[in-house]
Write an enzyme that holds these catalytic residues in place. Structure first.
Site, PDB file in Angstrom:
ATOM      1  CB  CYS A  43      -0.882  -0.058   1.252  1.00  0.00           C
ATOM      2  SG  CYS A  43      -2.098   1.387   1.341  1.00  0.00           S
ATOM      3  CG  ASP A  45      -0.685   3.786   5.426  1.00  0.00           C
ATOM      4  OD1 ASP A  45       0.312   4.245   6.094  1.00  0.00           O
ATOM      5  OD2 ASP A  45      -1.664   3.541   5.845  1.00  0.00           O
ATOM      6  NE  ARG A  47      -0.746   4.700   8.698  1.00  0.00           N
ATOM      7  CZ  ARG A  47      -1.777   4.683   9.201  1.00  0.00           C
ATOM      8  NH1 ARG A  47      -2.192   4.503  10.337  1.00  0.00           N
ATOM      9  NH2 ARG A  47      -2.673   4.079   8.277  1.00  0.00           N
ATOM     10  CG  HIS A  99      -1.461  -1.390   5.703  1.00  0.00           C
ATOM     11  ND1 HIS A  99      -1.773  -0.345   6.736  1.00  0.00           N
ATOM     12  CD2 HIS A  99      -1.596  -0.882   4.597  1.00  0.00           C
ATOM     13  CE1 HIS A  99      -2.475   0.449   5.779  1.00  0.00           C
ATOM     14  NE2 HIS A  99      -2.304   0.384   4.798  1.00  0.00           N
ATOM     15  CB  CYS A 102      -5.621  -0.864   4.532  1.00  0.00           C
ATOM     16  SG  CYS A 102      -5.293  -0.043   3.100  1.00  0.00           S
TER      17      CYS A 102
HETATM   18 CO    CO Z   1      -3.487   1.132   3.055  1.00  0.00          CO
END
Ligand code: CO
Length: 229
Positions: A43, A45, A47, A99, A102
């Site tokens: 992803c 993302d 993090r 993850h 998400c």
């Molecule tokens: Co995500």
């Protein structure tokens, strides 16, 4: 240049100098070639940084990231990455890493309206629609969210196994395995979703088993039996 951007250049100079002093041949080695054994599909993302999570240096993992780690058969971007990784770099493992927590998956469960990205997330919605009954069996948002994060990673891994790239690679006997994982933002640990496929058939079978286990375990828990019993 704004102070914020200038800071990034400062950070960069400090990092480059530090790498150079710790290992004078570091950049020279990277320039010469990359020969990663892993392709990470994760992803976007912020993090979920691929290299840090699995403790690999630059040069060791080829990375493709998009919102909610989706692999669509008509996405030329993802297909090009996979084809280059498999045919040219000859990676040994493809890691599809969803993850927990998400935001893309949460948007699907909540039917959120976020604009253009909703069209992209339609692919995750397709996964959700395959398991409407199973996901509805527990009235707990975070449980449903976690399961859909896992289901999505599993589905995308199977999707990779169905591409012409992987099918051709396996046909010529190339050693490449496709895995489905899910990373936890809470403790930094990766959950192995038990899909490690070396063929299309294996992927489908492992995915079926993983999904059956996922919902079976919940049923056991609801009846008061420990999941690991
Ligand atoms: Co995500």
């Amino acid at each position: 240049m704004s102070d914020v951007i200038a800071q990034l250049f400062d950070n960069n100079r400090v990092w480059a100098a530090q790498m150079q002093s710790e290992d004078p041949a570091y950049f020279l080695r990277l320039v010469r070639q990359q020969s990663p054994e892993y392709l990470w599909i994760g992803c976007s993302d912020s993090r979920v940084p691929a290299n840090q999570i699995i403790g690999l240096d630059p040069g060791e993992v080829f990375v493709h990231r998009n919102v909610a780690n989706v692999v669509v058969h008509s996405d030329l971007n993802a297909l090009a990455v996979i084809q280059f990784a498999v045919d040219i770099l000859r990676v040994k493992h493809i890691l599809v890493v969803g993850h927990y927590g998400c935001g893309g998956v949460r948007a699907v469960i909540n039917d959120e309206k976020n604009g253009l990205v909703d069209n992209w997330l339609r692919h995750v919605r397709d996964v959700r629609d395959c398991y409407t009954k199973q996901l509805a069996q527990v009235d707990d948002f975070s449980w449903r969210h976690d399961r859909l994060c896992e289901l999505n990673a599993i589905h995308q891994a199977v999707s990779i196994c169905q591409t012409t790239v992987l099918r051709d690679a396996w046909l010529r006997g190339q050693d490449v395995t496709v895995h489905a994982w899910c990373y936890s933002l809470h403790n930094g640990l990766i959950n192995d979703l038990k899909v490690s496929a070396r063929s299309r058939e294996e992927a489908v079978e492992q995915a079926d088993n993983a999904v059956a286990r996922m919902f079976w375990m919940k049923n056991k828990r609801r009846r008061g039996v420990r999941a690991d019993a």
